[in-house]
Structure formats: structure tokens, C-alpha cells
Write an enzyme that holds these catalytic residues in place. Sequence first.
Site, PDB file in Angstrom:
ATOM      1  N   HIS A   1     136.291  19.447  46.376  1.00 28.80           N
ATOM      2  CA  HIS A   1     134.907  19.809  46.053  1.00 28.80           C
ATOM      3  C   HIS A   1     134.190  20.461  47.239  1.00 28.80           C
ATOM      4  O   HIS A   1     133.500  21.467  47.083  1.00 28.80           O
ATOM      5  CB  HIS A   1     134.131  18.580  45.594  1.00 28.80           C
ATOM      6  CG  HIS A   1     134.650  17.967  44.336  1.00 28.80           C
ATOM      7  ND1 HIS A   1     134.782  18.685  43.168  1.00 28.80           N
ATOM      8  CD2 HIS A   1     135.084  16.707  44.067  1.00 28.80           C
ATOM      9  CE1 HIS A   1     135.266  17.885  42.223  1.00 28.80           C
ATOM     10  NE2 HIS A   1     135.458  16.695  42.750  1.00 28.80           N
TER      11      HIS A   1
ATOM     12  N   HIS B   1     144.420  19.139  37.387  1.00 24.67           N
ATOM     13  CA  HIS B   1     143.059  18.592  37.485  1.00 24.67           C
ATOM     14  C   HIS B   1     142.315  19.193  38.674  1.00 24.67           C
ATOM     15  O   HIS B   1     141.109  19.471  38.577  1.00 24.67           O
ATOM     16  CB  HIS B   1     143.054  17.070  37.600  1.00 24.67           C
ATOM     17  CG  HIS B   1     141.667  16.517  37.564  1.00 24.67           C
ATOM     18  ND1 HIS B   1     140.950  16.375  36.397  1.00 24.67           N
ATOM     19  CD2 HIS B   1     140.816  16.170  38.571  1.00 24.67           C
ATOM     20  CE1 HIS B   1     139.731  15.934  36.668  1.00 24.67           C
ATOM     21  NE2 HIS B   1     139.631  15.804  37.977  1.00 24.67           N
TER      22      HIS B   1
ATOM     23  N   ASP C   1     138.777  21.080  38.507  1.00 23.99           N
ATOM     24  CA  ASP C   1     137.643  20.830  39.402  1.00 23.99           C
ATOM     25  C   ASP C   1     137.150  22.121  40.043  1.00 23.99           C
ATOM     26  O   ASP C   1     135.940  22.352  40.170  1.00 23.99           O
ATOM     27  CB  ASP C   1     138.044  19.846  40.500  1.00 23.99           C
ATOM     28  CG  ASP C   1     138.003  18.394  40.056  1.00 23.99           C
ATOM     29  OD1 ASP C   1     137.411  18.100  38.996  1.00 23.99           O
ATOM     30  OD2 ASP C   1     138.562  17.555  40.785  1.00 23.99           O
TER      31      ASP C   1
ATOM     32  N   HIS D   1     133.329  18.379  35.679  1.00 24.22           N
ATOM     33  CA  HIS D   1     134.139  18.472  34.457  1.00 24.22           C
ATOM     34  C   HIS D   1     133.354  19.144  33.329  1.00 24.22           C
ATOM     35  O   HIS D   1     133.921  19.903  32.528  1.00 24.22           O
ATOM     36  CB  HIS D   1     134.599  17.085  34.013  1.00 24.22           C
ATOM     37  CG  HIS D   1     135.417  16.370  35.035  1.00 24.22           C
ATOM     38  ND1 HIS D   1     135.750  15.040  34.921  1.00 24.22           N
ATOM     39  CD2 HIS D   1     135.967  16.803  36.209  1.00 24.22           C
ATOM     40  CE1 HIS D   1     136.468  14.678  35.977  1.00 24.22           C
ATOM     41  NE2 HIS D   1     136.606  15.732  36.772  1.00 24.22           N
TER      42      HIS D   1
END
Length: 314
Positions: A274, A247, A251, A87
Amino acid sequence: MVLGIGQLGFQTTIASAVTLSGIGVHSGSEVSITFHPSEADSGIVFQRMNGDTVVSEYKAVSSEVGNTDLCTILGFTPATFIATIEHVMAAIYALGLDNLLIEVQGAEMPIMDGSSAPFIEAFERAGIRALATKRRYIRILKPVRIESGASWSEFVPYEGGMRFEVEIDFDCPLIGRQSWKGDMTPSAFKNELSRARTFGFMRDVEKMWAAGRGLGSSLENSVVISDDNTVINVEGLRYAKDEFVRHKTLDAVGDLALAGMPFLGCYRSYRGGHKMNANALKALMSDPTAYEIVESTPQRQRPAVREAIAASAQ
């Protein structure tokens, strides 16, 4: 809108130091971070501190990325790693900040409200200063794609600057299939992505706690989805029904910041995360025929200090 720092062609840093404090979402421990201005060509450097002692130091580049199961971590051992950087890095990357020293009193970033907005606000308070050195970019020359089951991610050439096209598909009627597509500019990030919070499911809470993860997670920093597929948070969602994909895009911006310099191209992903983001970036960087390093061609001499213009809204 006011001209964004990212369009000036010069490297940047912040004009003054700024400190934030909060809870680590996985450790549940108090942590504070201080952002310091840094010289041209320094890059983004994290230092894990114990008081005045430097425990470890990492440059924010792909080769330093360790575990990516639930967050992005720099380093490979718990005694020295720095966790949950995505973030912070998303705000840094989207605003076009090139050089910072980040001191961390703790093992991970503070989760704040679960989004990048507090970091955007911190950089606005600190101000952004352009340096006398030209910025370098990674220009995508050909497609680079990775796949894992039904998931995939790819970089493709794109002449319009930096673009993200992110799609998610959850077996949850509240989320389902959502996508966000857009050119990544400071104003687009601030207005369309920065306030999107991390999210999770109540059914996963006990399993995470048993594994020693998510100990600092709460309704103050996470969107929580109940077993009956409703949002538990009293205030609801910040972005209608698609805060979830926004979101995930946030990321991805933070994970790809580990390229070490802005990329010129389009990043696409389907059911990514991720690990997929990190592996796509490693695949790109391991193929020198897929990209080239180019230098900006500024149209003017060194600009003066410009405070908080990177995030100026349209």
C-alpha cells in the site's frame, strides 16, 4: 464478450443504490456501506456517517490518503477517517465506474470475504449506467520510478491501455517469488483477481491484536499461514498457489484508483504494498511532465442503461 463499460468512452455510475454489511477487519465492528448513483464529474466520494449525520467526506484521490501501513485510509485522524478502501476501490476502478457516493456507517469498509468479489456482485445487481459525459484518462508519457530498499514501483508508457505487472518475494516457502502480469479489463479483473483474498501469518496475530488491528480478521475473510508454512483454511487457496500475488495485484488496482481517473500505461512493482503504491502515485502526480490528461473519443451517441455488462466474462 459483451462490450465493457470501460470501452464505451462515457463516464458511468450505477443504475440503483445497493447496500452491503459486514465486519471491519481491523476494528472488528459491524459496518454497512451504501453505494448511490452520482452525476457526471462527481468522482468517487466517501461519506462517513453517524446515523443521518455526515461525520466526514472525502473524494477518493491521492491527496486525501493518510496512513498506508496495513491498509489504505482516506483522512488523517481516527475520529473522521475511512479505512480499508482498497478492495472496494479495486472493483470500482476495474469495472470503469467513475461516479459514486458511498455512505459508510462506521470507520472502515466491511471486509466481506477478504476479496473484491462481493463488491463486483453488488455492482452487477445494481446495474451500470453510462452518462452523457466523456471519460478522461491519465496517459503516462515517461517512466516514473520510486525505490525503498529492495522494493520498487514504477509507471511506464504503454500503448495497450491499462496494464499491471506485480511481483512479490516472501521469505516463506509457501509463497516465495510470484508474479502476475496482464492488461486490466473488467473480465480479467473478475476472472483472474477479484476472488483473491487478503492473507497473513499466524506469527503476526498477537502483535496486531496488541496494536488494536486485525480484530475482525478470521478464516472467513483471510488466508492464514501457519508457523509450519501451510494454509490453515480448510478450503485451501482459490487460485492454485498464487492467490497471494493476485491479491497484491488487486490491492494495487485499488490503491492506484486514487489517481481519480483511469490511467493509460503500465504499473510495475517488486515487493510493493500500500505504501509503495501510494508513493508511486504521488510521485507521478507531482511531475506534470510525466503524464497528460486525455479525453475519450466515443464512436457513438450516449448509450442507454447497460446492466452489469462491465463484468461480463469472456
